[in-house]
Enzyme design. Structure first.
Site, mmCIF file in Angstrom:
data_model
loop_
_atom_site.group_PDB
_atom_site.id
_atom_site.type_symbol
_atom_site.label_atom_id
_atom_site.label_comp_id
_atom_site.label_asym_id
_atom_site.label_seq_id
_atom_site.Cartn_x
_atom_site.Cartn_y
_atom_site.Cartn_z
ATOM 1 N N GLY A 181 -64.026 21.205 -65.165
ATOM 2 C CA GLY A 181 -62.841 20.447 -64.785
ATOM 3 C C GLY A 181 -63.114 19.406 -63.722
ATOM 4 O O GLY A 181 -64.174 18.775 -63.697
ATOM 5 N N VAL A 182 -62.162 19.242 -62.813
ATOM 6 C CA VAL A 182 -62.282 18.202 -61.788
ATOM 7 C C VAL A 182 -63.408 18.557 -60.812
ATOM 8 O O VAL A 182 -64.080 17.665 -60.279
ATOM 9 C CB VAL A 182 -60.910 17.988 -61.108
ATOM 10 N N ASP A 183 -63.661 19.833 -60.590
ATOM 11 C CA ASP A 183 -64.753 20.290 -59.721
ATOM 12 C C ASP A 183 -66.095 19.780 -60.250
ATOM 13 O O ASP A 183 -66.906 19.201 -59.497
ATOM 14 C CB ASP A 183 -64.718 21.826 -59.670
ATOM 15 N N ASP B 123 -58.886 9.030 -63.198
ATOM 16 C CA ASP B 123 -60.024 9.859 -62.758
ATOM 17 C C ASP B 123 -60.146 9.803 -61.238
ATOM 18 O O ASP B 123 -60.415 8.742 -60.672
ATOM 19 C CB ASP B 123 -61.286 9.306 -63.426
ATOM 20 N N ILE B 124 -59.994 10.933 -60.588
ATOM 21 C CA ILE B 124 -59.989 10.978 -59.117
ATOM 22 C C ILE B 124 -61.353 10.611 -58.525
ATOM 23 O O ILE B 124 -61.411 10.154 -57.377
ATOM 24 C CB ILE B 124 -59.528 12.369 -58.625
ATOM 25 N N GLY C 205 -55.294 23.589 -64.395
ATOM 26 C CA GLY C 205 -56.230 23.556 -65.521
ATOM 27 C C GLY C 205 -56.670 24.961 -65.867
ATOM 28 O O GLY C 205 -55.864 25.797 -66.315
ATOM 29 N N ASN D 262 -63.703 26.547 -56.527
ATOM 30 C CA ASN D 262 -63.623 28.010 -56.604
ATOM 31 C C ASN D 262 -64.031 28.581 -55.245
ATOM 32 O O ASN D 262 -64.554 27.861 -54.385
ATOM 33 C CB ASN D 262 -64.493 28.552 -57.739
HETATM 34 N N1 AR6 Z 1 -59.661 13.510 -62.289
HETATM 35 C C1 AR6 Z 1 -58.404 13.996 -62.153
HETATM 36 N N2 AR6 Z 1 -58.002 15.151 -62.703
HETATM 37 C C2 AR6 Z 1 -58.893 15.844 -63.449
HETATM 38 C C3 AR6 Z 1 -60.229 15.417 -63.649
HETATM 39 C C4 AR6 Z 1 -60.606 14.178 -63.040
HETATM 40 N N3 AR6 Z 1 -61.835 13.681 -63.155
HETATM 41 N N4 AR6 Z 1 -60.860 16.337 -64.421
HETATM 42 C C5 AR6 Z 1 -59.955 17.306 -64.695
HETATM 43 N N5 AR6 Z 1 -58.768 17.020 -64.116
HETATM 44 P P1 AR6 Z 1 -59.174 22.316 -63.154
HETATM 45 P P2 AR6 Z 1 -58.106 24.552 -61.526
HETATM 46 C C6 AR6 Z 1 -57.508 17.776 -64.131
HETATM 47 O O1 AR6 Z 1 -59.406 23.238 -64.289
HETATM 48 O O2 AR6 Z 1 -57.067 24.860 -62.548
HETATM 49 C C7 AR6 Z 1 -63.309 24.847 -61.979
HETATM 50 O O3 AR6 Z 1 -64.282 25.366 -62.826
HETATM 51 C C8 AR6 Z 1 -57.301 18.816 -65.197
HETATM 52 O O4 AR6 Z 1 -56.868 18.198 -66.402
HETATM 53 O O5 AR6 Z 1 -60.221 21.318 -62.812
HETATM 54 O O6 AR6 Z 1 -57.716 24.527 -60.064
HETATM 55 C C9 AR6 Z 1 -63.460 25.338 -60.534
HETATM 56 O O7 AR6 Z 1 -64.813 25.574 -60.203
HETATM 57 C C10 AR6 Z 1 -56.203 19.679 -64.572
HETATM 58 O O8 AR6 Z 1 -54.915 19.102 -64.801
HETATM 59 O O9 AR6 Z 1 -58.856 23.145 -61.765
HETATM 60 C C11 AR6 Z 1 -62.641 26.582 -60.513
HETATM 61 O O10 AR6 Z 1 -63.380 27.692 -60.969
HETATM 62 C C12 AR6 Z 1 -56.490 19.600 -63.075
HETATM 63 O O11 AR6 Z 1 -57.454 18.540 -62.925
HETATM 64 C C13 AR6 Z 1 -61.527 26.297 -61.488
HETATM 65 O O12 AR6 Z 1 -62.040 25.321 -62.394
HETATM 66 C C14 AR6 Z 1 -57.047 20.862 -62.483
HETATM 67 O O13 AR6 Z 1 -57.809 21.571 -63.462
HETATM 68 C C15 AR6 Z 1 -60.308 25.720 -60.804
HETATM 69 O O14 AR6 Z 1 -59.259 25.616 -61.732
#
Ligand code: AR6
Length: 188
Positions: free
Chosen positions: A42-44, A20-21, A133, A34
């Site tokens: 997600g990570v955001d 977890d980052i 993601g 975004n």
């Molecule tokens: N630590 C590390 N990695 C993570 C964590 C965490 N806590 N949580 C999720 N991931 P995504 P995107 C991974 O969807 O594709 C948001 O709604 C996850 O499994 O977070 O760039 C924004 O507001 C995946 O492998 O980002 C944007 O609208 C990776 O992080 C949109 O999603 C990225 O997935 C951005 O989409």
């Protein structure tokens, strides 16, 4: 016990970590944001929850000044309640099949994030797998693009450590394969 892999690249270190980052204590962690810096899933979502109530106002102030952040751009805010001192917010491209500039925009998301770190005299930076993601960028295509950009920054010298946080064993194994191919087998 979560997996880790460590590589020596240029004068620095590249670490792949399954985890977890938001718990990372680097000079900056990168957010896969975004264009409105509005928070999301997600990570955001995880970073916004962990950074606390001051982050949205900092994001709104940036958007008021620059307008929407395009895919491939990156901006910096404090880390607020996070262990990391700063958050670098980047916007990855949405995957539309690969012929709409997605690889170039993903590369820019990484190089612009690294440039914000260098400008702010930061020496350690931690990334999630941007765009892989909700935005649908295939992991096996994203990993070498990201790793090459990181290697260039480590070779240039002012960034000393780059960490990549991967969610789940499958993503970690794909990134490790890509890193082994680029940097050789390593000390774990
Ligand atoms: N630590 C590390 N990695 C993570 C964590 C965490 N806590 N949580 C999720 N991931 P995504 P995107 C991974 O969807 O594709 C948001 O709604 C996850 O499994 O977070 O760039 C924004 O507001 C995946 O492998 O980002 C944007 O609208 C990776 O992080 C949109 O999603 C990225 O997935 C951005 O989409």
């Amino acid at each position: 016990m979560s997996d880790q892999a460590r590589y020596t690249v240029g004068k620095g270190t590249l670490l792949l970590i399954e985890g977890d980052i938001t718990r990372d204590d680097a000079d900056a962690i990168v957010n896969a944001a975004n264009s409105a810096l509005a928070g999301g899933g997600g990570v955001d979502g995880a970073i916004h929850r962990a950074a606390g109530p001051m982050l949205p106002a900092a994001c709104r102030a940036i958007i008021a000044e620059i307008g929407r952040l395009p895919a491939g751009g990156a901006v910096i805010t404090p880390g607020f309640d996070l262990p990391a001192r700063h958050i670098i917010h980047t916007v990855g491209p949405i995957w539309h099949g690969g012929n709409s500039g997605e690889p170039e925009k993903l590369r820019s998301a990484y190089t612009q994030s690294l440039a914000r770190a260098v400008e702010n005299s930061l020496s350690s930076i931690s990334f999630p797998a941007v765009s892989t993601g909700v935005y649908g960028f295939p992991v096996e295509k994203a990993a070498p693009i990201a790793l090459k950009a990181m290697a260039e920054a480590l070779t240039a010298g002012s960034i000393r450590e780059v960490r990549v946080y991967l969610h789940g064993k499958h993503a970690f194994d794909l990134w490790r394969l890509a890193a082994d191919a680029l940097f050789g087998e390593i000390t774990r």
